[in-house]
Design a protein around this motif. Structure first.
Motif, PDB file in Angstrom:
ATOM      1  N   ALA A  56       0.845  -1.201   0.000  1.00 58.85           N
ATOM      2  CA  ALA A  56       0.000   0.000   0.000  1.00 58.85           C
ATOM      3  C   ALA A  56       0.877   1.246   0.000  1.00 58.85           C
ATOM      4  O   ALA A  56       1.989   1.248   0.540  1.00 58.85           O
ATOM      5  N   GLY A  57       0.377   2.308  -0.608  1.00 56.02           N
ATOM      6  CA  GLY A  57       1.115   3.560  -0.607  1.00 56.02           C
ATOM      7  C   GLY A  57       2.282   3.558  -1.569  1.00 56.02           C
ATOM      8  O   GLY A  57       2.226   2.952  -2.637  1.00 56.02           O
ATOM      9  N   ASP A  58       3.385   4.193  -1.158  1.00 57.90           N
ATOM     10  CA  ASP A  58       4.518   4.406  -2.056  1.00 57.90           C
ATOM     11  C   ASP A  58       5.594   3.337  -1.950  1.00 57.90           C
ATOM     12  O   ASP A  58       6.567   3.374  -2.708  1.00 57.90           O
ATOM     13  N   ALA A  59       5.470   2.406  -1.020  1.00 58.19           N
ATOM     14  CA  ALA A  59       6.494   1.384  -0.825  1.00 58.19           C
ATOM     15  C   ALA A  59       5.927  -0.004  -1.042  1.00 58.19           C
ATOM     16  O   ALA A  59       4.733  -0.243  -0.832  1.00 58.19           O
ATOM     17  N   PHE A  60       6.801  -0.913  -1.453  1.00 55.91           N
ATOM     18  CA  PHE A  60       6.432  -2.330  -1.484  1.00 55.91           C
ATOM     19  C   PHE A  60       6.566  -2.893  -0.067  1.00 55.91           C
ATOM     20  O   PHE A  60       5.593  -3.274   0.555  1.00 55.91           O
ATOM     21  N   ALA A 126       8.052  -1.217 -10.582  1.00 55.77           N
ATOM     22  CA  ALA A 126       7.961   0.136 -11.114  1.00 55.77           C
ATOM     23  C   ALA A 126       9.369   0.584 -11.487  1.00 55.77           C
ATOM     24  O   ALA A 126      10.345   0.279 -10.778  1.00 55.77           O
ATOM     25  N   ARG A 127       9.502   1.272 -12.588  1.00 54.49           N
ATOM     26  CA  ARG A 127      10.833   1.666 -13.051  1.00 54.49           C
ATOM     27  C   ARG A 127      11.595   2.470 -12.017  1.00 54.49           C
ATOM     28  O   ARG A 127      12.819   2.375 -11.898  1.00 54.49           O
ATOM     29  N   PHE A 184       7.878  -1.555 -15.371  1.00 51.78           N
ATOM     30  CA  PHE A 184       6.825  -0.764 -15.999  1.00 51.78           C
ATOM     31  C   PHE A 184       6.786   0.618 -15.353  1.00 51.78           C
ATOM     32  O   PHE A 184       7.251   0.793 -14.223  1.00 51.78           O
ATOM     33  N   PRO A 185       6.194   1.604 -16.031  1.00 53.69           N
ATOM     34  CA  PRO A 185       5.958   2.881 -15.361  1.00 53.69           C
ATOM     35  C   PRO A 185       5.093   2.657 -14.123  1.00 53.69           C
ATOM     36  O   PRO A 185       4.184   1.818 -14.139  1.00 53.69           O
ATOM     37  N   ARG A 186       5.380   3.374 -13.073  1.00 49.97           N
ATOM     38  CA  ARG A 186       4.657   3.165 -11.816  1.00 49.97           C
ATOM     39  C   ARG A 186       3.144   3.283 -11.987  1.00 49.97           C
ATOM     40  O   ARG A 186       2.380   2.494 -11.427  1.00 49.97           O
ATOM     41  N   GLU A 187       2.711   4.258 -12.793  1.00 54.28           N
ATOM     42  CA  GLU A 187       1.278   4.504 -12.919  1.00 54.28           C
ATOM     43  C   GLU A 187       0.545   3.366 -13.626  1.00 54.28           C
ATOM     44  O   GLU A 187      -0.673   3.212 -13.471  1.00 54.28           O
ATOM     45  N   SER A 188       1.265   2.544 -14.383  1.00 53.63           N
ATOM     46  CA  SER A 188       0.605   1.436 -15.084  1.00 53.63           C
ATOM     47  C   SER A 188       0.985   0.065 -14.537  1.00 53.63           C
ATOM     48  O   SER A 188       0.548  -0.960 -15.063  1.00 53.63           O
ATOM     49  N   LEU A 189       1.809   0.038 -13.473  1.00 54.74           N
ATOM     50  CA  LEU A 189       2.318  -1.236 -12.955  1.00 54.74           C
ATOM     51  C   LEU A 189       1.202  -2.212 -12.602  1.00 54.74           C
ATOM     52  O   LEU A 189       1.188  -3.353 -13.072  1.00 54.74           O
TER      53      LEU A 189
END
Length: 261
Positions: A56-60, A126-127, A184-189
């Motif tokens: 969740a959020g910005d981290a794996f 994410a890249r 992949f780009p983060r927004e499309s991961l």
């Protein structure tokens, strides 16, 4: 707060989301207990076709919750050994699932969090995600099978650099080094990962499970071992209803409708 979210989809894909974004999804005791129970449930669920792990959020996942290490003087080495072995085995049990597992590394994957991702069959990052194993900079020997998983997945040289120097690699670098399957780009991961998971879940379950066994540990020891396994495993699928359905679907130019394994 529910520290582990479980989303069961109609196509047999189950998404597990580590849910402590305020702590970058560190593996707390509560999350570890939830993980143990959920993995046990999934192991016994014949409707599951594929499992996706993300954060969740910005981290794996920022790795193990190390706040308790400040109290290390209260435990002996044998007690610490038992504690850590239980922790490792609980989280790495994802590798024992018979169905394909996919790590969607949406952000930082650190230490034990990186190892959790590497324990999955496929790793999509994410890249811009940061992957690192900074154990020695914390005064710690690597854990969570890092000294096995990193060399096995990315090779000894990459493992040495990451474990000895603590170098951070991006998701894009990880894909180039073999540490991740693709980036992949983060927004499309998640969109990309869910499409892959759905496609994987749609395949014949018996053949998929046997193929996962064949590839375990990096594949067979040699050509003869592969031939012996395949000469047994392929006839098992030849005798299954899945093969009949697959052939019928191909003949009728439609998507196959496989049953449960």
């Amino acid at each position: 707060m529910n520290e582990l979210l479980v989303d069961r989809r109609d196509d047999g894909v189950v998404v597990l989301t580590l849910n402590r974004p305020d702590r970058r999804n560190a593996m707390t005791d509560g999350m570890t207990g939830d993980w143990r129970r959920v993995i046990a449930d999934l192991s016994a669920d014949r409707d599951v076709r594929c499992v996706v792990v993300t954060g969740a959020g910005d981290a794996f996942c920022s790795g193990g919750d190390l706040s308790w290490l400040a109290e290390r003087g209260t435990e002996s080495v044998p007690a610490l050994r038992d504690r850590m072995l239980g922790f490792y085995r609980t989280w790495l049990a994802v590798a024992d699932l018979e169905v394909p597992t996919i790590a969607a590394v949406n952000g930082a994957a650190v230490g034990a969090g990186l190892c959790l991702a590497l324990a999955c069959d496929l790793v999509y990052a994410a890249r811009e995600a940061k992957l690192l194993a900074p154990f020695t900079s914390l005064g710690l020997h690597p854990g969570m099978a890092a000294t096995y998983l990193l060399p096995r997945v990315a090779g000894v040289q990459v493992a040495r650099e990451m474990l000895l120097t603590g170098r951070t690699v991006t998701g894009e670098e990880a894909a180039s080094a073999g540490l991740a399957t693709r980036a992949f780009p983060r927004e499309s991961l998640m969109e990309e990962v869910m499409e892959i998971a759905s496609r994987t879940a749609a395949n014949a379950p018996i053949a998929t499970r046997l193929t996962k066994v064949a590839l375990a540990g990096g594949g067979h020891a040699d050509l003869e071992a592969a031939l012996r396994w395949e000469s047994l495993a392929q006839p098992v699928t030849m005798a299954s209803d899945d093969m009949l359905e697959g052939l019928a679907a191909q003949r009728e130019r439609r998507a196959p409708r496989f049953g449960n394994a």
